[in-house]
Design a protein around this motif. Structure first.
Motif, PDB file in Angstrom:
ATOM      1  N   GLY A  15      32.516   1.690  34.266  1.00  0.00           N
ATOM      2  CA  GLY A  15      32.255   2.608  33.162  1.00  0.00           C
ATOM      3  C   GLY A  15      31.233   2.153  32.145  1.00  0.00           C
ATOM      4  O   GLY A  15      31.028   2.841  31.154  1.00  0.00           O
ATOM      5  N   SER A  16      30.563   1.045  32.363  1.00  0.00           N
ATOM      6  CA  SER A  16      29.579   0.595  31.385  1.00  0.00           C
ATOM      7  C   SER A  16      28.194   1.126  31.747  1.00  0.00           C
ATOM      8  O   SER A  16      27.845   1.215  32.929  1.00  0.00           O
ATOM      9  CB  SER A  16      29.534  -0.933  31.311  1.00  0.00           C
ATOM     10  N   PRO A  17      27.389   1.468  30.738  1.00  0.00           N
ATOM     11  CA  PRO A  17      26.022   1.912  31.021  1.00  0.00           C
ATOM     12  C   PRO A  17      25.228   0.872  31.812  1.00  0.00           C
ATOM     13  O   PRO A  17      24.464   1.226  32.712  1.00  0.00           O
ATOM     14  CB  PRO A  17      25.418   2.136  29.630  1.00  0.00           C
ATOM     15  N   GLY A  18      25.429  -0.404  31.510  1.00  0.00           N
ATOM     16  CA  GLY A  18      24.714  -1.455  32.228  1.00  0.00           C
ATOM     17  C   GLY A  18      25.055  -1.473  33.714  1.00  0.00           C
ATOM     18  O   GLY A  18      24.173  -1.628  34.562  1.00  0.00           O
ATOM     19  N   ALA A  19      26.324  -1.307  34.037  1.00  0.00           N
ATOM     20  CA  ALA A  19      26.734  -1.284  35.440  1.00  0.00           C
ATOM     21  C   ALA A  19      26.151  -0.066  36.148  1.00  0.00           C
ATOM     22  O   ALA A  19      25.731  -0.156  37.312  1.00  0.00           O
ATOM     23  CB  ALA A  19      28.256  -1.286  35.541  1.00  0.00           C
ATOM     24  N   CYS A  20      26.091   1.066  35.459  1.00  0.00           N
ATOM     25  CA  CYS A  20      25.506   2.268  36.058  1.00  0.00           C
ATOM     26  C   CYS A  20      24.009   2.083  36.302  1.00  0.00           C
ATOM     27  O   CYS A  20      23.489   2.472  37.348  1.00  0.00           O
ATOM     28  CB  CYS A  20      25.768   3.485  35.174  1.00  0.00           C
ATOM     29  N   LYS A  21      23.329   1.448  35.348  1.00  0.00           N
ATOM     30  CA  LYS A  21      21.900   1.160  35.529  1.00  0.00           C
ATOM     31  C   LYS A  21      21.704   0.243  36.731  1.00  0.00           C
ATOM     32  O   LYS A  21      20.833   0.482  37.571  1.00  0.00           O
ATOM     33  CB  LYS A  21      21.325   0.486  34.279  1.00  0.00           C
ATOM     34  N   ASP A  22      22.502  -0.819  36.802  1.00  0.00           N
ATOM     35  CA  ASP A  22      22.362  -1.775  37.898  1.00  0.00           C
ATOM     36  C   ASP A  22      22.610  -1.110  39.250  1.00  0.00           C
ATOM     37  O   ASP A  22      21.842  -1.304  40.193  1.00  0.00           O
ATOM     38  CB  ASP A  22      23.329  -2.947  37.726  1.00  0.00           C
ATOM     39  N   ALA A  23      23.683  -0.334  39.365  1.00  0.00           N
ATOM     40  CA  ALA A  23      24.001   0.315  40.638  1.00  0.00           C
ATOM     41  C   ALA A  23      22.905   1.299  41.040  1.00  0.00           C
ATOM     42  O   ALA A  23      22.501   1.349  42.202  1.00  0.00           O
ATOM     43  CB  ALA A  23      25.341   1.034  40.537  1.00  0.00           C
ATOM     44  N   TRP A  24      22.411   2.074  40.059  1.00  0.00           N
ATOM     45  CA  TRP A  24      21.365   3.038  40.383  1.00  0.00           C
ATOM     46  C   TRP A  24      20.053   2.327  40.714  1.00  0.00           C
ATOM     47  O   TRP A  24      19.458   2.550  41.763  1.00  0.00           O
ATOM     48  CB  TRP A  24      21.152   4.039  39.250  1.00  0.00           C
ATOM     49  N   ASP A  25      19.604   1.448  39.818  1.00  0.00           N
ATOM     50  CA  ASP A  25      18.281   0.840  39.950  1.00  0.00           C
ATOM     51  C   ASP A  25      18.160  -0.105  41.147  1.00  0.00           C
ATOM     52  O   ASP A  25      17.088  -0.236  41.727  1.00  0.00           O
ATOM     53  CB  ASP A  25      17.916   0.062  38.684  1.00  0.00           C
ATOM     54  N   GLU A  26      19.246  -0.764  41.502  1.00  0.00           N
ATOM     55  CA  GLU A  26      19.179  -1.781  42.551  1.00  0.00           C
ATOM     56  C   GLU A  26      19.672  -1.310  43.912  1.00  0.00           C
ATOM     57  O   GLU A  26      19.353  -1.927  44.925  1.00  0.00           O
ATOM     58  CB  GLU A  26      19.985  -3.019  42.127  1.00  0.00           C
ATOM     59  N   ILE A  27      20.476  -0.221  43.939  1.00  0.00           N
ATOM     60  CA  ILE A  27      21.054   0.219  45.214  1.00  0.00           C
ATOM     61  C   ILE A  27      20.785   1.703  45.466  1.00  0.00           C
ATOM     62  O   ILE A  27      20.109   2.070  46.423  1.00  0.00           O
ATOM     63  CB  ILE A  27      22.584  -0.035  45.253  1.00  0.00           C
ATOM     64  N   LEU A  28      21.329   2.553  44.607  1.00  0.00           N
ATOM     65  CA  LEU A  28      21.349   3.982  44.908  1.00  0.00           C
ATOM     66  C   LEU A  28      19.972   4.640  44.902  1.00  0.00           C
ATOM     67  O   LEU A  28      19.697   5.489  45.747  1.00  0.00           O
ATOM     68  CB  LEU A  28      22.304   4.709  43.952  1.00  0.00           C
ATOM     69  N   VAL A  29      19.103   4.265  43.974  1.00  0.00           N
ATOM     70  CA  VAL A  29      17.775   4.891  43.959  1.00  0.00           C
ATOM     71  C   VAL A  29      17.048   4.656  45.280  1.00  0.00           C
ATOM     72  O   VAL A  29      16.295   5.524  45.748  1.00  0.00           O
ATOM     73  CB  VAL A  29      16.924   4.419  42.756  1.00  0.00           C
ATOM     74  N   LYS A  30      17.305   3.533  45.909  1.00  0.00           N
ATOM     75  CA  LYS A  30      16.659   3.223  47.189  1.00  0.00           C
ATOM     76  C   LYS A  30      17.372   3.918  48.347  1.00  0.00           C
ATOM     77  O   LYS A  30      16.734   4.548  49.189  1.00  0.00           O
ATOM     78  CB  LYS A  30      16.639   1.708  47.401  1.00  0.00           C
TER      79      LYS A  30
END
Length: 180
Positions: A140-155
């Motif tokens: 639930g943290s914005p940082g964790a959401c950024k990390d998951a999106w930027d490093e995994i999901l966006v790709k």
């Protein structure tokens, strides 16, 4: 080595975002806002967005409802992945999964370790598939959401990503349910 095949055309996917929280509303949903802004910036479509309380049955039902919608390809939830008694999002996701994407949680932990060290062990991020829909549960943290999106999901949600990605197999996720 991963690359982008620029010769392929980008295929936007339709993503629903679910925030799980007993205390937040849309005006305070920073993690949901992070996911929405990133998915839209990447060229994807926000298909729906909701906030639900930490209630396992309600979360699972919302996931099932979205998986039944042909206009939704991916569901990303944020919140409820911790270790406290009210953290039931992972269990709700697993109630719905037909198949779990085991490596998603592992890769998320590796990404998190680089940012927050051994505190990453307290996250239970998970991913799976149900009814032809991808589901991901993020902290639930914005940082964790950024990390998951930027490093995994966006790709993985980009059809051009090589050597493979989730989008290219999306049409085959529910092939076992089709008549032969």
């Amino acid at each position: 080595m991963t690359t982008m095949n620029e010769a392929k055309e980008f295929i936007p996917v339709r993503i629903a975002v679910l925030t799980v929280s007993d205390t937040r509303d849309m005006t305070q949903d920073r993690s949901g806002d992070v996911l929405v802004s990133r998915l839209e910036a990447a060229g994807h479509v926000l298909a729906d967005r909701k906030i639900l309380r930490d209630e396992r049955a309600e979360i699972a039902q919302q996931l099932r409802d979205w998986c039944a919608e042909p206009q939704i390809d991916v569901v990303i939830s944020t919140g409820g992945t911790g270790l406290t008694g009210r953290d039931v999002t992972v269990e709700a996701h697993r109630d719905v999964y037909e198949k779990e994407i085991d490596a998603f949680g592992t890769v998320f932990t590796i990404v998190s370790m680089q940012k927050i060290g051994t505190s990453a062990v307290q996250s239970r991020a998970t991913g799976g598939v149900s009814n032809g829909t991808y589901l991901f549960a993020l902290p639930g943290s914005p940082g964790a959401c950024k990390d998951a999106w930027d490093e995994i999901l966006v790709k993985q949600l980009d059809y051009r990503h090589r050597p493979c990605n989730f989008v290219e197999i999306l049409p085959r996720l529910d092939e076992h349910q089709r008549r032969k």
